[in-house]
Design a protein around this motif. Structure first.
Motif, PDB file in Angstrom:
ATOM      1  N   LYS A  32       0.879  -1.294  -0.012  1.00 27.19           N
ATOM      2  CA  LYS A  32       0.134  -0.048   0.031  1.00 27.19           C
ATOM      3  C   LYS A  32       0.822   1.157  -0.136  1.00 27.19           C
ATOM      4  CE  LYS A  32      -4.106   0.063   1.234  1.00 27.19           C
ATOM      5  NZ  LYS A  32      -5.278   0.251   2.585  1.00 27.19           N
ATOM      6  N   HIS A  33       0.193   2.364  -0.547  1.00 26.64           N
ATOM      7  CA  HIS A  33       1.097   3.432  -0.631  1.00 26.64           C
ATOM      8  C   HIS A  33       1.506   3.957   0.654  1.00 26.64           C
ATOM      9  CE1 HIS A  33       0.802   4.092  -4.689  1.00 26.64           C
ATOM     10  NE2 HIS A  33      -0.661   3.850  -5.062  1.00 26.64           N
ATOM     11  N   GLY A  34       0.861   3.723   1.796  1.00 27.53           N
ATOM     12  CA  GLY A  34       1.426   4.158   3.227  1.00 27.53           C
ATOM     13  C   GLY A  34       2.218   3.239   3.752  1.00 27.53           C
ATOM     14  N   ASN A  35       2.682   2.132   3.236  1.00 30.02           N
ATOM     15  CA  ASN A  35       3.610   1.002   3.624  1.00 30.02           C
ATOM     16  C   ASN A  35       4.880   1.299   2.797  1.00 30.02           C
ATOM     17  OD1 ASN A  35       4.836  -1.758   3.364  1.00 30.02           O
ATOM     18  ND2 ASN A  35       3.943  -1.536   5.440  1.00 30.02           N
ATOM     19  N   ILE A  38       7.869   3.614   3.636  1.00 29.51           N
ATOM     20  CA  ILE A  38       8.395   3.408   5.096  1.00 29.51           C
ATOM     21  C   ILE A  38       9.493   2.499   4.891  1.00 29.51           C
ATOM     22  CG2 ILE A  38       8.098   2.414   7.204  1.00 29.51           C
ATOM     23  CD1 ILE A  38       5.412   4.194   7.320  1.00 29.51           C
ATOM     24  N   ARG A  39       9.105   1.230   4.211  1.00 29.26           N
ATOM     25  CA  ARG A  39      10.079   0.002   3.669  1.00 29.26           C
ATOM     26  C   ARG A  39      11.220   0.670   2.920  1.00 29.26           C
ATOM     27  NH1 ARG A  39       9.098  -3.203   0.317  1.00 29.26           N
ATOM     28  NH2 ARG A  39       6.968  -2.584  -0.510  1.00 29.26           N
ATOM     29  N   PHE A  40      10.998   1.566   2.232  1.00 29.63           N
ATOM     30  CA  PHE A  40      11.939   2.066   1.207  1.00 29.63           C
ATOM     31  C   PHE A  40      12.815   2.806   2.176  1.00 29.63           C
ATOM     32  CE2 PHE A  40       9.617   2.619  -2.990  1.00 29.63           C
ATOM     33  CZ  PHE A  40       9.812   1.286  -3.216  1.00 29.63           C
ATOM     34  N   ASN A  54      -0.575   7.439  11.977  1.00 26.97           N
ATOM     35  CA  ASN A  54      -1.999   6.815  11.729  1.00 26.97           C
ATOM     36  C   ASN A  54      -2.683   6.724  12.864  1.00 26.97           C
ATOM     37  OD1 ASN A  54      -3.940   4.584  11.279  1.00 26.97           O
ATOM     38  ND2 ASN A  54      -3.028   3.677   9.623  1.00 26.97           N
ATOM     39  N   PRO A  55      -3.802   7.205  12.841  1.00 28.56           N
ATOM     40  CA  PRO A  55      -4.735   7.500  14.162  1.00 28.56           C
ATOM     41  C   PRO A  55      -5.220   6.144  14.672  1.00 28.56           C
ATOM     42  CG  PRO A  55      -6.086   8.362  12.261  1.00 28.56           C
ATOM     43  CD  PRO A  55      -4.652   8.087  11.613  1.00 28.56           C
ATOM     44  N   ALA A  56      -5.185   5.024  13.849  1.00 28.84           N
ATOM     45  CA  ALA A  56      -5.351   3.643  14.338  1.00 28.84           C
ATOM     46  C   ALA A  56      -4.448   3.259  15.474  1.00 28.84           C
ATOM     47  CB  ALA A  56      -5.680   2.754  13.367  1.00 28.84           C
ATOM     48  N   GLY A  57      -3.287   3.713  15.301  1.00 31.63           N
ATOM     49  CA  GLY A  57      -2.001   3.499  16.195  1.00 31.63           C
ATOM     50  C   GLY A  57      -1.369   2.104  15.783  1.00 31.63           C
ATOM     51  N   GLY A  58      -1.049   1.289  16.581  1.00 32.97           N
ATOM     52  CA  GLY A  58      -0.019  -0.018  16.142  1.00 32.97           C
ATOM     53  C   GLY A  58       1.291   0.435  15.676  1.00 32.97           C
ATOM     54  N   GLU A  59       1.798  -0.613  14.945  1.00 29.81           N
ATOM     55  CA  GLU A  59       3.110  -0.463  14.131  1.00 29.81           C
ATOM     56  C   GLU A  59       3.230  -0.446  12.608  1.00 29.81           C
ATOM     57  OE1 GLU A  59       5.762  -3.372  15.945  1.00 29.81           O
ATOM     58  OE2 GLU A  59       6.073  -2.364  17.701  1.00 29.81           O
ATOM     59  N   VAL A  60       4.120   0.094  12.168  1.00 34.19           N
ATOM     60  CA  VAL A  60       4.329  -0.249  10.720  1.00 34.19           C
ATOM     61  C   VAL A  60       5.766  -0.392  10.667  1.00 34.19           C
ATOM     62  CG1 VAL A  60       4.263   1.137   8.356  1.00 34.19           C
ATOM     63  CG2 VAL A  60       2.537   1.377   9.995  1.00 34.19           C
ATOM     64  N   GLU A  61       6.052  -1.657   9.965  1.00 35.62           N
ATOM     65  CA  GLU A  61       7.553  -1.907   9.817  1.00 35.62           C
ATOM     66  C   GLU A  61       8.340  -1.822  10.921  1.00 35.62           C
ATOM     67  OE1 GLU A  61       8.547  -3.365   6.912  1.00 35.62           O
ATOM     68  OE2 GLU A  61       6.180  -3.392   6.068  1.00 35.62           O
ATOM     69  N   GLY A  62       7.921  -2.137  12.010  1.00 33.29           N
ATOM     70  CA  GLY A  62       8.457  -2.313  13.391  1.00 33.29           C
ATOM     71  C   GLY A  62       8.568  -0.818  13.846  1.00 33.29           C
ATOM     72  N   LEU A  63       7.929   0.136  13.509  1.00 25.59           N
ATOM     73  CA  LEU A  63       8.049   1.492  14.193  1.00 25.59           C
ATOM     74  C   LEU A  63       6.432   1.844  14.623  1.00 25.59           C
ATOM     75  CD1 LEU A  63       9.484   3.259  11.012  1.00 25.59           C
ATOM     76  CD2 LEU A  63      10.619   2.600  13.145  1.00 25.59           C
ATOM     77  N   ARG A 150      20.184   9.255   1.622  1.00 28.26           N
ATOM     78  CA  ARG A 150      19.432   7.965   1.650  1.00 28.26           C
ATOM     79  C   ARG A 150      18.031   8.179   1.728  1.00 28.26           C
ATOM     80  NH1 ARG A 150      24.292   5.721   5.349  1.00 28.26           N
ATOM     81  NH2 ARG A 150      23.109   6.724   6.969  1.00 28.26           N
ATOM     82  N   LEU A 151      17.448   9.062   1.036  1.00 29.76           N
ATOM     83  CA  LEU A 151      16.124   9.493   1.525  1.00 29.76           C
ATOM     84  C   LEU A 151      15.480   9.333   0.066  1.00 29.76           C
ATOM     85  CD1 LEU A 151      14.010  11.362   2.913  1.00 29.76           C
ATOM     86  CD2 LEU A 151      14.802  13.298   1.371  1.00 29.76           C
ATOM     87  N   PRO A 152      14.421   8.033   0.270  1.00 28.81           N
ATOM     88  CA  PRO A 152      13.687   7.563  -0.867  1.00 28.81           C
ATOM     89  C   PRO A 152      12.068   7.894  -0.161  1.00 28.81           C
ATOM     90  CG  PRO A 152      14.258   5.651   0.275  1.00 28.81           C
ATOM     91  CD  PRO A 152      15.016   6.918   0.686  1.00 28.81           C
ATOM     92  N   LEU A 153      11.798   9.073  -0.385  1.00 24.64           N
ATOM     93  CA  LEU A 153      10.432   9.479   0.200  1.00 24.64           C
ATOM     94  C   LEU A 153       9.458   9.558  -0.836  1.00 24.64           C
ATOM     95  CD1 LEU A 153       9.196  10.239   2.864  1.00 24.64           C
ATOM     96  CD2 LEU A 153       9.692  12.552   2.499  1.00 24.64           C
TER      97      LEU A 153
END
Length: 155
Positions: A32-35, A38-40, A54-63, A150-153
């Motif tokens: 997904k475009h939101g993932n 972060i992986r990059f 993300n207002p739902a919280g949790g983690e994305v790719e360990g963050l 090292r910025l692939p944003l």
């Protein structure tokens, strides 16, 4: 160097060599475009801090996700928006309120639609950015890339 040139140089430094980045619309779902951004960033070894928003919280790719840009522990130099266009004006307002310096809008739904709604949305984003001194890349961009930082944003 003039004051305006110094300001532009500082803004470009924060855009292309940020110490902190946020991905607004972060997603746990691979592909997904939101993932992907972060992986990059992680895979390229981005040396700064990454704040998934993300207002739902949790983690994305360990963050750990922050519920909003206001919840980030440090001022954000550059934010990537990967949310539906209907939420972009509010997201830009929130970024301006906490001093986000640069926003990359990887979002469609603005003047390119040829609609009054799209043009109005784009004009409002422009007004907020101008009033706050924020720099905007986009809308309708795939992101930015700076190999030396090292910025692939983007995606």
């Amino acid at each position: 160097m003039s004051e305006s040139n110094r300001g532009m140089l500082d803004a470009m430094q924060a855009l292309f060599y940020p110490k902190t980045v946020a991905v607004i619309g972060a997603s746990r779902t691979p592909g997904k475009h939101g993932n992907t951004p972060i992986r990059f960033l992680l895979n390229c070894g981005f040396p700064g801090e990454i704040y998934p928003i993300n207002p739902a919280g949790g983690e994305v790719e360990g963050l750990a996700c922050m519920p909003s840009v206001a919840a980030a522990p440090k001022r954000i130099d550059c934010a990537l928006l990967v949310i539906p266009s209907a939420g972009t004006v509010q997201a830009i307002r929130e970024c301006a309120a906490v001093g986000v310096r640069n926003v990359v809008m990887a979002v469609t739904g603005f003047s390119e639609l040829g609609t009054e709604e799209g043009r109005a949305r784009e004009a409002e984003v422009r007004t907020i950015a101008k009033q706050s001194g924020m720099r905007i890349v986009g809308p309708n961009t795939n992101g930015i890339y700076n190999a030396s930082a090292r910025l692939p944003l983007g995606y």
